[in-house]
Motif scaffolding. Structure first.
Motif, short mmCIF file in Angstrom:
data_model
loop_
_atom_site.label_atom_id
_atom_site.label_comp_id
_atom_site.label_asym_id
_atom_site.label_seq_id
_atom_site.Cartn_x
_atom_site.Cartn_y
_atom_site.Cartn_z
N GLU A 11 60.44 37.25 10.33
CA GLU A 11 60.48 38.96 9.45
C GLU A 11 60.96 39.98 10.32
O GLU A 11 61.06 40.76 9.27
CB GLU A 11 60.30 38.51 8.09
N SER A 12 60.25 40.51 11.04
CA SER A 12 60.47 41.58 11.65
C SER A 12 61.01 42.03 11.92
O SER A 12 62.07 42.02 13.08
CB SER A 12 59.09 42.06 12.76
N PRO A 13 61.81 43.57 12.10
CA PRO A 13 62.90 43.94 11.90
C PRO A 13 63.49 44.08 13.34
O PRO A 13 62.55 44.66 14.54
CB PRO A 13 62.91 45.68 11.14
N GLU A 14 64.12 44.18 13.94
CA GLU A 14 64.45 44.36 15.33
C GLU A 14 64.50 45.46 15.74
O GLU A 14 65.03 46.34 15.06
CB GLU A 14 66.00 44.15 15.65
N ARG A 15 63.36 46.31 16.80
CA ARG A 15 63.56 47.34 16.94
C ARG A 15 63.46 47.70 18.23
O ARG A 15 63.49 47.34 19.30
CB ARG A 15 61.90 48.36 16.48
N ALA A 16 64.06 49.15 18.20
CA ALA A 16 64.59 49.59 19.96
C ALA A 16 63.48 49.85 20.35
O ALA A 16 62.22 50.15 20.23
CB ALA A 16 65.20 50.96 19.73
N TYR A 35 63.00 56.17 21.42
CA TYR A 35 63.70 55.16 21.23
C TYR A 35 64.42 55.15 20.65
O TYR A 35 64.68 56.29 19.14
CB TYR A 35 62.27 55.04 19.24
N PRO A 36 65.19 55.25 21.19
CA PRO A 36 67.19 55.43 21.09
C PRO A 36 67.45 54.23 20.04
O PRO A 36 66.75 53.15 19.76
CB PRO A 36 68.15 55.52 22.38
N ASP A 63 54.13 55.20 10.54
CA ASP A 63 53.39 53.74 10.73
C ASP A 63 53.52 53.12 12.40
O ASP A 63 52.46 52.58 12.78
CB ASP A 63 52.98 53.17 9.29
N GLU A 64 54.34 52.96 12.34
CA GLU A 64 55.47 52.10 13.47
C GLU A 64 54.85 52.74 14.28
O GLU A 64 55.40 51.96 15.59
CB GLU A 64 56.76 51.83 12.89
N ARG A 113 69.64 64.54 25.87
CA ARG A 113 70.12 64.39 24.14
C ARG A 113 69.66 63.52 22.98
O ARG A 113 68.53 62.68 23.89
CB ARG A 113 71.43 64.18 24.47
N LEU A 114 69.22 63.87 22.47
CA LEU A 114 69.24 63.12 21.30
C LEU A 114 70.02 63.07 19.96
O LEU A 114 70.19 63.43 19.53
CB LEU A 114 68.26 64.39 20.45
N SER A 115 70.48 61.42 20.05
CA SER A 115 70.91 61.48 19.14
C SER A 115 70.44 60.79 17.77
O SER A 115 70.01 60.79 17.44
CB SER A 115 71.80 59.46 19.83
N SER A 116 71.87 60.46 16.65
CA SER A 116 71.33 59.88 15.10
C SER A 116 70.72 58.65 15.54
O SER A 116 71.40 57.84 16.17
CB SER A 116 72.40 60.41 14.69
N GLY A 117 69.50 58.84 14.73
CA GLY A 117 68.89 57.41 14.81
C GLY A 117 67.94 57.77 15.95
O GLY A 117 66.89 56.88 15.72
N ASP A 118 67.47 58.20 16.99
CA ASP A 118 66.57 58.54 17.64
C ASP A 118 65.30 59.37 17.40
O ASP A 118 65.11 59.85 16.47
CB ASP A 118 67.21 59.37 18.75
#
Ligand code: MD3
Ligand code: FE
Length: 217
Positions: A5-10, A23-24, A104-105, A169-174
């Protein structure tokens, strides 16, 4: 087998700087969209403003806003933190839950953030010059940054302004986590790349920076 149940994380990737992790694509697009909706709703009652440089009074090329018990402000006599928005005489709005969870993460710090500074890179000329984040007492806490919208060219240097620097570069969601030895490095945003994302209505980049300001008791 039970579903995890833990979400998939980069996973984080190194940046070449000790203590700076990238964390891209940490947040998926749906979560990015939900945050944009929430942020825009808060801005209906607490509008972003254009800061000015202390002493010279020169206007910045970005707009700013704050969430949380302490807001980062630029005043004629210098930079610092304030519990009240001078424009409204009211406390800053609360930090969105999704951002507290993000801290927290990734922060690995025993206390919550007190400031979420919102930087709005809303014109093609918007940038942020090289500087250090040094207005906080809790320099043992990391800075956690989330990028939304257009990609930017981000620059990190050393501990003196003239030290050599590198850009990425930093992209959206990074998500970028800056701690340890790198907490006081010079850094800035050279430029944003217009049209590189469709996330922010009207275009542009939004950066959310979470910081612990006071030492936890
Ligand atoms: C690297 N904001 O608000 S966040 C700031 O994208 C600020 O709007 C930038 O710098 C932005 O003060 C960058 C990522 C960041 C924050 C602090 C750092 C990178 C850092 C401290 C040291 C090195
Ligand atoms: Fe900074």
């Amino acid at each position: 087998m039970p579903k995890d149940e833990s979400p998939e994380r980069a996973n984080p990737v190194g940046t070449g700087f000790d203590g700076i992790l990238l964390y891209p694509g940490f947040l998926e697009e749906a979560a990015q969209r939900a945050l944009i909706v929430e942020i825009k709703a808060v801005f209906e009652t607490s509008s972003p403003y254009r800061p000015h440089m202390p002493r010279t009074g020169k206007p910045w090329s970005i707009h700013q806003a704050n969430f949380g018990p302490l807001g980062w402000v630029s005043r004629p006599d210098g930079y610092g933190y304030a519990p009240v928005n001078e424009a409204t005489n009211r406390p800053w709005p609360a930090i969105p839950e999704a951002l507290l969870r993000l801290w927290d993460e990734v922060a690995d710090y025993p206390a919550p953030p007190e400031c979420c500074l919102v930087n709005l890179y809303d014109t093609p000329k918007s940038r942020m010059g090289l500087h250090r984040d040094e207005d906080e007492e809790a320099l043992d806490a990391p800075v956690v940054s989330l990028s939304l919208g257009d990609t930017c060219v981000f620059r990190v240097g050393g501990f003196a302004r003239s030290d050599k620097s590198a850009s990425f570069r930093l992209s959206s969601g990074d998500v970028l986590v800056i701690g340890g030895a790198s907490r006081l490095r010079y850094h800035g945003v050279d430029r944003v790349i217009p049209g590189s994302s469709q996330l922010v209505p009207g275009g542009g980049r939004i950066n959310l920076t979470l910081r612990r300001v006071t030492k936890p008791v």
